[in-house]
Design an enzyme around this catalytic site. Structure first.
Site, short mmCIF file in Angstrom:
data_model
loop_
_atom_site.label_atom_id
_atom_site.label_comp_id
_atom_site.label_asym_id
_atom_site.label_seq_id
_atom_site.Cartn_x
_atom_site.Cartn_y
_atom_site.Cartn_z
N ASN A 91 -9.48 -4.59 -63.19
CA ASN A 91 -9.06 -4.89 -64.55
C ASN A 91 -9.19 -3.70 -65.50
OD1 ASN A 91 -8.23 -7.68 -64.27
ND2 ASN A 91 -10.38 -8.15 -63.91
N ASN A 95 -16.41 -6.99 -62.77
CA ASN A 95 -14.96 -6.98 -62.60
C ASN A 95 -14.16 -6.75 -63.89
OD1 ASN A 95 -15.58 -7.43 -59.96
ND2 ASN A 95 -14.73 -9.49 -59.85
N ARG A 120 -23.93 -11.66 -61.64
CA ARG A 120 -23.07 -10.83 -60.79
C ARG A 120 -22.75 -9.53 -61.52
NH1 ARG A 120 -17.18 -11.22 -57.69
NH2 ARG A 120 -18.27 -11.76 -55.78
N THR A 159 -11.20 -17.38 -57.74
CA THR A 159 -10.24 -17.97 -58.65
C THR A 159 -9.03 -18.49 -57.88
OG1 THR A 159 -10.92 -16.66 -60.55
CG2 THR A 159 -8.66 -17.47 -60.56
N GLY A 164 -16.05 -13.94 -49.74
CA GLY A 164 -15.01 -14.50 -50.58
C GLY A 164 -13.86 -15.04 -49.77
#
Length: 363
Positions: free
Chosen positions: A234, A177, A226, A25, A316
């Site tokens: 979170n 996530n 995923r 993101t 990532g």
């Protein structure tokens, strides 16, 4: 034995190597949550990856949880993403769209008509999100009603079709996530008493229905998933029996013949040994390509592929400062650092201005 740098076919998608750019993101979408011209260049620069997984991309307006993240549900968004996929393909790359619904990790500022975000629960997460007023605590959600669930599933199906119309090679459903799908999966969050709560079978129902809908629309050979079985991201506290939950879910997905499963090992962006979990046992439940993620260094990635414990490795943040990461890994070159201050939001600075090895040498 295969190496990290060998080609591989995953489902219906041929890849030049086994190095994957993980979803990242970056909060740089334009008006209407349309990918910007900068995104075209950003992804083109990184097309040497065997596969690019796009930044998380919301499947519907209610799925948005952060400022300036792109969507994949409107005609304008499809057109914007088409410019990205055309650029990646022209550079010889492959790219799939990550389909995302944040659930309760949102704020009324970002929601249509300022409504509360939706989730499996009415409990607010201890998390913050980026809005037009800066970083704020997320809003209290409202639980989805049973009769609303088919529309949620349909939004994933529609987004998958939009992704194919935009020229993507496939999709990855974001089931990790602490976002919507994981809010249903984990009994630490899901406090429902209907057909989508309680037992493992019920809590896995949304994931299974979403995957069935997406595969029904575009085929299993172009669909991935995923998962992050133990990450606390979170405010996703541990499930009471994560091993049984995720093994059941993966086993139920076997008939769909998914192209790949990406598994975040440990805490996303944090310790790999955050909580015990038998990833090898999970892999035995899955027949498609096995992709691992989280904190992999060059030799770790080379070794796990050579040893057969994974088929692909997704990286990532190394891809942020190293658009030519594949070459740097192949030639064992030093990796450039990235600027943490420009990770989220902004323009070209810290996005498309990281030089390759050759560009740095010529400067």
């Amino acid at each position: 034995m295969p190496t990290l740098f060998d080609p591989i076919r995953i489902g219906d998608i041929d890849l030049a190597n086994r190095i994957v750019m993980a979803p990242l993101t970056r909060n740089r979408a334009g008006p209407g949550q349309v990918p910007s011209a900068l995104a075209v260049e950003y992804y083109r620069q990184r097309a040497s990856a065997g596969l690019i997984i796009s930044e998380a991309t919301q499947v519907c307006p209610e799925g948005q949880g952060y400022l300036d993240t792109p969507g994949i549900h409107s005609a304008e968004q499809v057109a914007g993403w088409r410019r990205v996929t055309d650029a990646v393909h022209a550079a010889g790359g492959r790219i799939v769209a990550q389909l995302w619904h944040v659930g309760r990790i949102s704020h009324v500022w970002l929601q249509p008509k300022g409504q509360p975000p939706v989730s499996s629960t009415g409990r607010r997460a201890e998390a913050r999100t980026l809005t037009g007023e800066g970083w704020l605590p997320v809003s209290a959600p409202r639980p989805l009603r049973s009769e609303e669930m088919p529309a949620v599933v349909a939004s994933y199906r529609h987004a998958a079709r939009c992704a194919m119309d935009a020229g993507f090679d496939g999709v990855e459903v974001h089931g990790a996530n602490g976002y919507l799908i994981e809010q249903f999966l984990r009994d630490s969050i899901n406090d429902r008493t209907d057909a989508y709560g309680g037992s493992i079978e019920n809590r896995a129902r949304l994931l299974i229905e979403v995957m069935q809908a997406v595969v029904g629309e575009i085929g299993g050979g172009r669909t991935g998933l995923r998962l992050s079985p133990v990450t606390p991201a979170n405010d996703a506290a541990q499930d009471s029996n994560a091993q049984a939950l995720y093994e059941y879910a993966v086993q139920q997905l076997a008939p769909l013949k998914l192209a790949f499963l990406e598994v975040v090992e440990g805490s996303t962006g944090g310790p790999r040994d955050f909580a015990p979990f038998d990833y090898a046992a999970l892999r035995r439940k899955f027949a498609g390509a096995w992709m691992v993620n989280n904190g992999y260094q060059r030799q770790m990635a080379i070794d796990i592929v050579a040893g057969g414990a994974a088929d692909l490795v997704s990286f990532g943040r190394p891809f942020i400062g190293n658009p030519d990461l594949v070459r740097r890994l192949r030639e064992d070159r030093p990796l450039a650092a990235f600027d943490k201050k420009t990770l989220y939001a902004g323009g070209a600075n810290g996005y498309t201005d990281y030089p390759t090895i050759d560009e740095r040498a010529a400067a």
